[in-house]
Design a protein around this motif. Sequence first.
Motif, short mmCIF file in Angstrom:
data_model
loop_
_atom_site.label_atom_id
_atom_site.label_comp_id
_atom_site.label_asym_id
_atom_site.label_seq_id
_atom_site.Cartn_x
_atom_site.Cartn_y
_atom_site.Cartn_z
N LEU A 94 -80.23 -0.79 79.69
CA LEU A 94 -79.52 -0.05 78.65
C LEU A 94 -78.65 1.05 79.26
N GLY A 95 -79.17 1.73 80.26
CA GLY A 95 -78.37 2.74 80.94
C GLY A 95 -77.13 2.15 81.58
N SER A 153 -87.81 5.65 93.54
CA SER A 153 -88.78 6.73 93.44
C SER A 153 -88.51 7.65 92.25
N TYR A 154 -87.28 7.59 91.72
CA TYR A 154 -86.99 8.36 90.51
C TYR A 154 -87.59 7.63 89.30
N PRO A 155 -88.02 8.38 88.27
CA PRO A 155 -88.50 7.73 87.04
C PRO A 155 -87.41 6.86 86.43
N ASP A 156 -87.82 5.80 85.75
CA ASP A 156 -86.85 4.86 85.17
C ASP A 156 -85.88 5.55 84.22
N ILE A 157 -86.38 6.51 83.45
CA ILE A 157 -85.51 7.17 82.48
C ILE A 157 -84.45 8.02 83.17
N LYS A 167 -79.62 -6.23 86.33
CA LYS A 167 -80.61 -7.22 86.74
C LYS A 167 -82.02 -6.64 86.81
N SER A 168 -82.16 -5.37 86.47
CA SER A 168 -83.47 -4.72 86.53
C SER A 168 -84.43 -5.35 85.54
N GLU A 169 -85.71 -5.36 85.89
CA GLU A 169 -86.73 -5.86 84.97
C GLU A 169 -87.05 -4.84 83.88
N LYS A 170 -86.57 -3.62 84.04
CA LYS A 170 -86.83 -2.56 83.07
C LYS A 170 -85.69 -2.48 82.07
#
Length: 747
Positions: A499-500, A461-465, A491-494
């Motif tokens: 990068l984080g 629910s938090y923004p990806d950034i 493994k995230s698709e984002k």
Amino acid sequence: MYISRSILLVFCLFFLVNPIQATEYVGVNQCKDCHQKEYSAWQGSHHDMSMKHVSSDSVLGNFTDFKLMENNQVNRFYRKDNQYWVNIKGPDGKFHDYQIKYTFGYEPLQQYMVEFEDGRVQLIPFAWDSRPKQQGGQRWFNLYPQFTDKHQEFFWTNTGQNWNYMCADCHSTNVSKNFDENTNSYNTTFSEINVACEACHGPASEHINWTKQKSTQDIVDKGFSRDLSKSVKAWALKDNATTMSPTSIKHSQQNFVCAQCHSRHVQISDENHVDKNEFGERYLLSLINSSLYYPDGQVYDENFVYGSFLQSKMNANGVVCSNCHDPHSAKLTLPKETVCLQCHQANNYANKKHHNHPETSAGAQCVNCHMPETTYMQVDNRRDHGWHIPRPDFAKQFNSPDTCLSCHQDKNSEWSDKHVLSWFPNSSIRQDEHFAPVFAAADLNYPGISKELSKIAQTKSYPDIIRASALDRMSNKVDTNSLIAIARAVKSEKSIIRLGAINGAIQLPTVERWRVLSPLLTDEVLAVRAEAASVLAPLWQELNSEQKSKLQIALKDYFSVQEFNKDRGFSHTNVGNIYTHQGNYQNAEKAYRQSIKIDPYFAQAYINLAELFRLQQKNQLSITTLETGFQKIPDNSELAYALGLANIRAKQSSKANTYFAKATDLAPENSHYFYVYGISLEASKPASAYKALLQAYRLSNNPQHLYALCDMQLRNKSSQARQCLIKLADVAPAAAIEQLKKQYKIK
């Protein structure tokens, strides 16, 4: 440097009679006849005026032999033979005449640029305030009065004010830096000097061909590969809702296009990130960190919108830039009083029950509470595009901006917090989990915070950034919580989350770091592959031949990024670091020395070269290198600190203390410098050591600093020791206190 208008006209005539075979840039003159409305809106816009050749039409500043007195020295702005000139101080400390070749922007200020023989284009430190006189404008002012010395990176002739690297990609169309490393010079080119049609739409030659072939009039993309449409075609008001919701979201590429300039980033290639739908093919986006943002996500330093926007509910609901801004004029599509009411129902939001201010007051406007302004470049007010809910309680806790105080400047956050609570006593906002307290604690290195960071990183629910920024903050918090979160994030698709995770894995032990990050060495996104290679490179000596082979392939991508930025010292230093990890000290030294040659005011090159010599037990050469760097950049605290450490190793404690003292003077907010300075002073000046450690604790609120102070005072049987222990008991575990008491036999 540029394509002249006469040549451009020849190109245009050629295109009219000869269909273009390859995808090429054709110029704005090919667009305006068919798109007169858009062209007219664009003319005079910020994009049109982003950069211009100097002329009477483009220059706003007063060049009628105007003299600006500063520091008892005269800076002169004048014209000569229809040319524009300034007489200002150069890097030799003397005043020289420089011809102005280009204007930069126009509102609320205009900057001016000088072109040197080596192709460098540099921004002079003086700008013209183009605001009306009644607003304080129509004057020359020094944009960077703090940068008056040639040793400073942001002195006007140095890299910090270099257009070719810092500005060109966003202020002109189809830029190629064309930097020659051998001659340390540029031959930068662009299709058009400003931000024209093709900067956003992409090269238009296929579109020109499309217009000539009637049989293809039904082709949807009309010769363009980019989808710049709105992501939401229709909005609807659901039952009992107060805000419109998208009926469906089909993400276009519009925000990617705008973000290429309206974001804080490092450019890593000339790849087409839009067509590839991956920002990381061309740019490395800055995350929500303490140097750019407050803990609650409000903007601190310039982030140019995108980083704030990615935090917002607007982004999550498919809003794109053109929902509010006309893409050609860049102006709001509606008055600022009503632009928000496109989705937010007026009867719920545009009334005193919601905003609690008189209807026609500044406080009744959405933007003044939800998009507070920060002033940059002294006169440029820019709004925060995160659309944060005002939180005076956060302002009290984290010293973040309290938007209420933008108007009520005679009040404080206690006052505004009281009012907000009285207006919304039943609001659930404060009960909702927010990342701000966690980010603030992480930035202060609170123990055990990795559990909360891990929770944020894994909460969709938090923004990806925000999730990526939580991962980023795990870099010095190695435990089971962080390892699990990082292992899942890779493994995230984002790509931004991957990068984080890479940043967060920097301190993981060898086995875990390789296991978690090695799959990213073949990632589809350039930024991910390159960053993964960078973080795994320090493990080189511990890897087997198969692992080295896999890493070496990805390092080619990392080296390509450094090659792209070879006009900057950091790129050569990065290359030197890789060679150092690989034990190739000869090539490492060459890279560090090249860094110093290209950018003599980049401190890290001297520091890393000195460390290379230390690894080879060339300790005196290490110190000499740092001394050379400190002579070159005498206001750099990192070099002073490194010299302190080097002299400690050389058993030159007096010299070391002198350099540590300089480091604390140059960086009075750096708690670590005070901590190390305090430790180094114990033998010679224990009282001064106590003061330094106490200052370290005051700056950091880090219990470890206070623990070190108590330990030192106990060891030296100071009368202040018991008082220190009492203070330590408020912030440290009881077991730590008992350990100290037991060690020094205190009851």
